[in-house]
Design a protein around this motif. Structure first.
Motif, PDB file in Angstrom:
ATOM      1  N   THR B  24       7.339  11.402   0.790  1.00 13.07           N
ATOM      2  CA  THR B  24       5.977  11.876   1.657  1.00 13.07           C
ATOM      3  C   THR B  24       4.939  11.019   1.791  1.00 13.07           C
ATOM      4  OG1 THR B  24       5.199  12.969  -0.539  1.00 13.07           O
ATOM      5  CG2 THR B  24       6.835  14.310   0.820  1.00 13.07           C
ATOM      6  N   PRO B  26       4.395   8.230   3.226  1.00 10.13           N
ATOM      7  CA  PRO B  26       4.110   7.682   4.482  1.00 10.13           C
ATOM      8  C   PRO B  26       3.384   8.651   5.168  1.00 10.13           C
ATOM      9  CG  PRO B  26       6.583   7.150   3.936  1.00 10.13           C
ATOM     10  CD  PRO B  26       5.967   8.230   2.634  1.00 10.13           C
ATOM     11  N   GLN B  27       3.496   9.828   5.116  1.00 10.10           N
ATOM     12  CA  GLN B  27       2.742  10.573   5.849  1.00 10.10           C
ATOM     13  C   GLN B  27       1.069  10.476   5.406  1.00 10.10           C
ATOM     14  OE1 GLN B  27       3.848  14.835   5.742  1.00 10.10           O
ATOM     15  NE2 GLN B  27       5.566  14.007   4.845  1.00 10.10           N
ATOM     16  N   ARG B  29       0.268   7.645   4.067  1.00 12.97           N
ATOM     17  CA  ARG B  29      -0.677   6.315   4.542  1.00 12.97           C
ATOM     18  C   ARG B  29      -0.907   6.524   5.917  1.00 12.97           C
ATOM     19  NH1 ARG B  29       3.898   3.735   3.952  1.00 12.97           N
ATOM     20  NH2 ARG B  29       3.389   2.627   1.726  1.00 12.97           N
ATOM     21  N   GLU B  30      -0.107   7.181   6.961  1.00 11.08           N
ATOM     22  CA  GLU B  30      -0.404   7.312   8.009  1.00 11.08           C
ATOM     23  C   GLU B  30      -1.754   7.944   8.294  1.00 11.08           C
ATOM     24  OE1 GLU B  30       1.458   9.389  12.107  1.00 11.08           O
ATOM     25  OE2 GLU B  30       2.690   9.021  10.337  1.00 11.08           O
ATOM     26  N   LYS B  31      -2.016   8.925   7.583  1.00 12.15           N
ATOM     27  CA  LYS B  31      -3.507   9.496   7.751  1.00 12.15           C
ATOM     28  C   LYS B  31      -4.407   8.685   7.215  1.00 12.15           C
ATOM     29  CE  LYS B  31      -4.181  13.296   8.678  1.00 12.15           C
ATOM     30  NZ  LYS B  31      -4.981  14.218   9.844  1.00 12.15           N
ATOM     31  N   VAL B  33      -4.714   5.616   7.292  1.00 14.15           N
ATOM     32  CA  VAL B  33      -4.767   4.534   8.278  1.00 14.15           C
ATOM     33  C   VAL B  33      -5.445   5.087   9.628  1.00 14.15           C
ATOM     34  CG1 VAL B  33      -3.631   2.882   9.845  1.00 14.15           C
ATOM     35  CG2 VAL B  33      -2.897   3.106   7.596  1.00 14.15           C
ATOM     36  N   GLN B  34      -5.253   6.334   9.938  1.00 18.49           N
ATOM     37  CA  GLN B  34      -5.590   6.934  11.186  1.00 18.49           C
ATOM     38  C   GLN B  34      -7.229   6.853  10.945  1.00 18.49           C
ATOM     39  OE1 GLN B  34      -4.199  10.653  11.838  1.00 18.49           O
ATOM     40  NE2 GLN B  34      -6.348  11.058  13.037  1.00 18.49           N
ATOM     41  N   ASP B  38     -10.194   5.294  12.806  1.00 15.77           N
ATOM     42  CA  ASP B  38     -11.199   6.053  13.688  1.00 15.77           C
ATOM     43  C   ASP B  38     -12.863   5.917  13.205  1.00 15.77           C
ATOM     44  OD1 ASP B  38      -9.146   6.933  15.301  1.00 15.77           O
ATOM     45  OD2 ASP B  38      -9.163   9.040  14.092  1.00 15.77           O
ATOM     46  N   VAL B  60      -0.080   3.659  -1.800  1.00 13.49           N
ATOM     47  CA  VAL B  60      -0.456   4.173  -0.817  1.00 13.49           C
ATOM     48  C   VAL B  60      -1.944   4.232  -0.869  1.00 13.49           C
ATOM     49  CG1 VAL B  60      -0.783   6.177   1.127  1.00 13.49           C
ATOM     50  CG2 VAL B  60       1.501   5.258   0.409  1.00 13.49           C
ATOM     51  N   GLY B  64      -4.900   2.267   0.914  1.00 17.28           N
ATOM     52  CA  GLY B  64      -6.053   2.863   1.379  1.00 17.28           C
ATOM     53  C   GLY B  64      -7.435   2.400   0.945  1.00 17.28           C
ATOM     54  N   ARG B  67      -7.840  -0.667   2.402  1.00 19.29           N
ATOM     55  CA  ARG B  67      -8.520  -0.853   3.920  1.00 19.29           C
ATOM     56  C   ARG B  67     -10.018  -0.412   4.263  1.00 19.29           C
ATOM     57  NH1 ARG B  67      -5.244  -0.479   8.757  1.00 19.29           N
ATOM     58  NH2 ARG B  67      -3.460  -0.787   7.255  1.00 19.29           N
TER      59      ARG B  67
END
Lengths: 151, 109
Positions: B24, B26-27, B29-31, B33-34, B38, B60, B64, B67
């Motif tokens: 799970t 990767p979900q 990570r995507e959030k 990064v998004q 933004d 992850v 984050g 980043r």
């Protein structure tokens, strides 16, 4: 590496990450039949998850469709988990793989360090064209305190 | 796993529910990064409703944090779950994430 165990449970899962949670939960349920403390059963679940995930990754690289086999059971003084993949054999790990690297490079390579910390022993061996990882959780031994690797 | 986020002043709280593991993560990570992409560079990841965290999930969060910091931001983690806190402690990351049991008053709902 196959040990003579009692109460043996054997699970085969497809070499896909989606099946890792199923494997770890089934092994944790099997561990409740041992005399491990509840906190140690959490260690069993965490370490199993890490090793099964590694096995899936290894097998993915080999493109073989064979299942990952997870076998667990107990001896008189320990609960044992074995994870067998067909990922093309095992290269002995650099001992440094068990040592945590300094942040900020800690976003990879954490899994083996966690496994080493929460198990009483872990051994990786070549087996039948793949790798067998055997983890030992000693009954009656206190849960490893957070942040302290076993001696 | 379910992920929600909400603004709390200058900080975005990321509420995570369920297991954060190799299947799970990767979900998450995507959030992250998004959100950082933004412009939400100061994040608090609330893991109080997470019972299981593995090395991939932890990785992850480290990604984050890197980043966020590279964008002059921050990423703090909240968890009152001893099992989750143990994973941070084993890996020596408790202080790196400023791990606390609960959200501070300034960002509490």
């Amino acid at each position: 590496m196959t040990a003579a165990l009692q109460g043996v449970v054997t699970i085969e899962i497809p070499p896909k990450l989606d099946y890792v949670p199923l494997a770890r939960r089934l092994v944790a349920i099997a561990a409740t039949e041992s005399r491990l403390d509840p906190e140690r059963i959490e260690d069993v679940e965490l370490a199993t998850s890490e090793v099964v995930a590694n096995a899936v990754h290894a097998q993915h690289h080999s493109t073989r469709p064979d299942p990952i086999t997870v076998r667990c059971g107990f001896e008189s003084t320990a609960f044992i988990v074995e994870v067998h993949d067909m990922g093309g054999g095992f290269l002995p790990p650099d001992p440094a793989a068990f040592e945590l690297r300094e942040w900020p490079s800690k976003d990879t390579g954490l899994g083996l360090a966690i496994v080493h910390s929460v198990t009483d022993d872990v051994v990786f061996e070549d087996a039948d064209g793949g790798t067998c990882a055997q983890m030992r959780f000693t009954v009656g031994r206190a849960n490893h305190p957070a942040g302290a690797a076993p001696g | 796993m379910r992920i929600e986020h909400r603004q709390a002043g200058d900080v975005v709280i990321v509420d995570v529910h369920g297991d954060v593991d190799v299947a799970t993560a990767p979900q998450l990570r995507e959030k992250l990064v998004q959100l950082i992409g933004d412009g939400h560079t100061d994040l608090v990841v609330d893991l109080n409703d997470v019972d299981f965290l593995d090395s991939t999930g932890l990785g992850v969060l480290v990604g984050g944090l890197k980043r966020a910091r590279s964008n002059k931001g921050s990423l703090q983690v909240v968890s009152n779950n001893e099992r989750v806190k143990k994973v941070f402690a084993i890996t020596g990351l408790t202080e790196v994430f400023g791990l606390t049991d609960q959200l501070g008053d300034e960002v509490s709902p």
